[in-house]
Scaffold this active site. Structure first.
Site, mmCIF file in Angstrom:
data_model
loop_
_atom_site.group_PDB
_atom_site.id
_atom_site.type_symbol
_atom_site.label_atom_id
_atom_site.label_comp_id
_atom_site.label_asym_id
_atom_site.label_seq_id
_atom_site.Cartn_x
_atom_site.Cartn_y
_atom_site.Cartn_z
ATOM 1 N N ASP A 67 -4.897 -33.227 -69.670
ATOM 2 C CA ASP A 67 -3.822 -34.166 -69.351
ATOM 3 C C ASP A 67 -2.940 -33.680 -68.198
ATOM 4 O O ASP A 67 -3.052 -32.537 -67.736
ATOM 5 C CB ASP A 67 -2.967 -34.424 -70.606
ATOM 6 N N ASN A 136 3.990 -32.972 -83.759
ATOM 7 C CA ASN A 136 3.763 -34.247 -84.455
ATOM 8 C C ASN A 136 2.269 -34.521 -84.645
ATOM 9 O O ASN A 136 1.868 -35.633 -84.968
ATOM 10 C CB ASN A 136 4.442 -35.399 -83.704
ATOM 11 N N HIS A 138 -0.098 -34.301 -82.290
ATOM 12 C CA HIS A 138 -0.833 -34.862 -81.140
ATOM 13 C C HIS A 138 -1.838 -33.859 -80.566
ATOM 14 O O HIS A 138 -1.693 -32.654 -80.711
ATOM 15 C CB HIS A 138 0.114 -35.407 -80.063
ATOM 16 N N GLU A 143 -0.454 -39.433 -78.829
ATOM 17 C CA GLU A 143 0.624 -39.399 -79.807
ATOM 18 C C GLU A 143 0.220 -40.113 -81.105
ATOM 19 O O GLU A 143 -0.765 -40.864 -81.112
ATOM 20 C CB GLU A 143 1.868 -40.070 -79.201
HETATM 21 C C1 GLP Z 1 1.692 -30.572 -74.808
HETATM 22 C C2 GLP Z 1 0.246 -30.681 -74.359
HETATM 23 C C3 GLP Z 1 -0.715 -30.431 -75.499
HETATM 24 C C4 GLP Z 1 -0.313 -29.159 -76.221
HETATM 25 C C5 GLP Z 1 1.063 -29.335 -76.823
HETATM 26 C C6 GLP Z 1 1.546 -28.129 -77.602
HETATM 27 O O1 GLP Z 1 2.183 -31.738 -75.348
HETATM 28 N N1 GLP Z 1 -0.056 -31.949 -73.766
HETATM 29 O O2 GLP Z 1 -2.041 -30.337 -74.990
HETATM 30 O O3 GLP Z 1 -1.251 -28.861 -77.229
HETATM 31 O O4 GLP Z 1 1.965 -29.566 -75.747
HETATM 32 O O5 GLP Z 1 2.058 -27.197 -76.711
HETATM 33 P P1 GLP Z 1 2.485 -25.725 -77.061
HETATM 34 O O6 GLP Z 1 1.233 -24.934 -77.095
HETATM 35 O O7 GLP Z 1 3.383 -25.319 -75.939
HETATM 36 O O8 GLP Z 1 3.176 -25.757 -78.371
#
Ligand code: GLP
Length: 246
Positions: A67, A136, A138, A143
């Site tokens: 993404d 959440n 995702h 989402e």
């Molecule tokens: C973002 C990314 C996800 C990732 C999530 C958790 O929203 N788009 O791909 O898994 O954050 O991030 P973190 O590893 O910083 O908790």
């Protein structure tokens, strides 16, 4: 789903890197699906070490990131283009033309999303997709409520997700409200998936994902229906699951 629980973030990172390295040694032209966020940083550091000290070769590897924030130019300090450059792409021998991240600034976003899906297909599909998990539930930026049939597209971010990611921006106001993300169906086509979860903030989401009902309300729960998923969690992230054993 195989759930592997380790003691620390460092162990999680080393195990994840060993998993990726084993694939690259078996299949030097593997196609990797990559994730951003804090969780995979240790994995990328260890892959860089393996490259520098043990000659792990990325010259034939192709990558597709999950993404990108919508509206951020590639060189914005909080863009995922920049993140990947600084944490992996600029530090190993990946060929720039073999690395792919959705554009956050394409003029024709629908064409860009279709082009991205087509590029994955042309590369032969993703061998191993790395995933983190949002608080959440995702995956990518899919989402809660996202249909399991979704493909690469522009999405709205929830306020929860914007707040969780605000630490990467000067202020909450500057966190984009939209993103381009691979869809759930795109992710599920990967031949193998490795989901990483670290820290107590992920405990509820991880328990719902691995042991709860399979529902679009918890996007990561779809992984229960994939034939080849490894969930690698540290003890804090696994604290909500009932299978607290390796
Ligand atoms: C973002 C990314 C996800 C990732 C999530 C958790 O929203 N788009 O791909 O898994 O954050 O991030 P973190 O590893 O910083 O908790």
């Amino acid at each position: 789903m195989e759930l592997v629980i380790v003691d620390s973030y460092r162990e999680l990172s080393l195990r994840a890197a060993a998993h990726v390295a084993a694939l690259l040694r078996r299949k030097p032209n593997a196609v990797l699906g990559l994730a951003t966020g804090s969780t995979p940083v240790g994995l990328y550091q260890e892959l860089v070490r393996l490259h520098r000290q043990e000659g792990l070769d990325f010259s034939r590897v192709t990558t597709f990131n999950l993404d990108e924030y919508w509206g951020l130019p590639d060189d914005h300090p909080a863009s995922y283009h920049r993140f990947m450059q600084e944490n992996l792409f600029g530090l190993v021998n990946l060929r720039p033309e073999n690395t792919h991240i959705p554009s956050g600034t394409a003029e024709n976003v629908e064409a860009e999303c279709e082009r991205y899906e087509e590029a994955i297909r042309r590369a032969g599909g993703i061998d191993l997709q790395i995933l983190g998990i949002g608080q959440n539930g995702h995956i990518g930026f899919n989402e809660p409520g996202t249909p399991f049939t979704s493909r690469t597209r522009v999405v709205d971010l929830t306020e929860d997700t914007r707040r969780a990611n605000a630490r990467f921006f000067p202020s909450l106001e500057e966190v984009p409200r939209r993103a381009v993300t691979m869809g759930i169906a795109t992710i599920m086509e990967a031949r193998e998936i490795l989901l990483l979860a670290s820290g107590k903030e992920k405990a509820a989401a991880l328990a719902a994902a691995v042991e709860g009902e399979v529902t679009p309300e918890v996007p990561a729960s779809v992984l229960q229906t994939h034939p080849r998923v490894t969930v690698l969690a540290d003890r804090a992230a696994a604290a909500g699951t009932r299978r607290l054993a390796v």
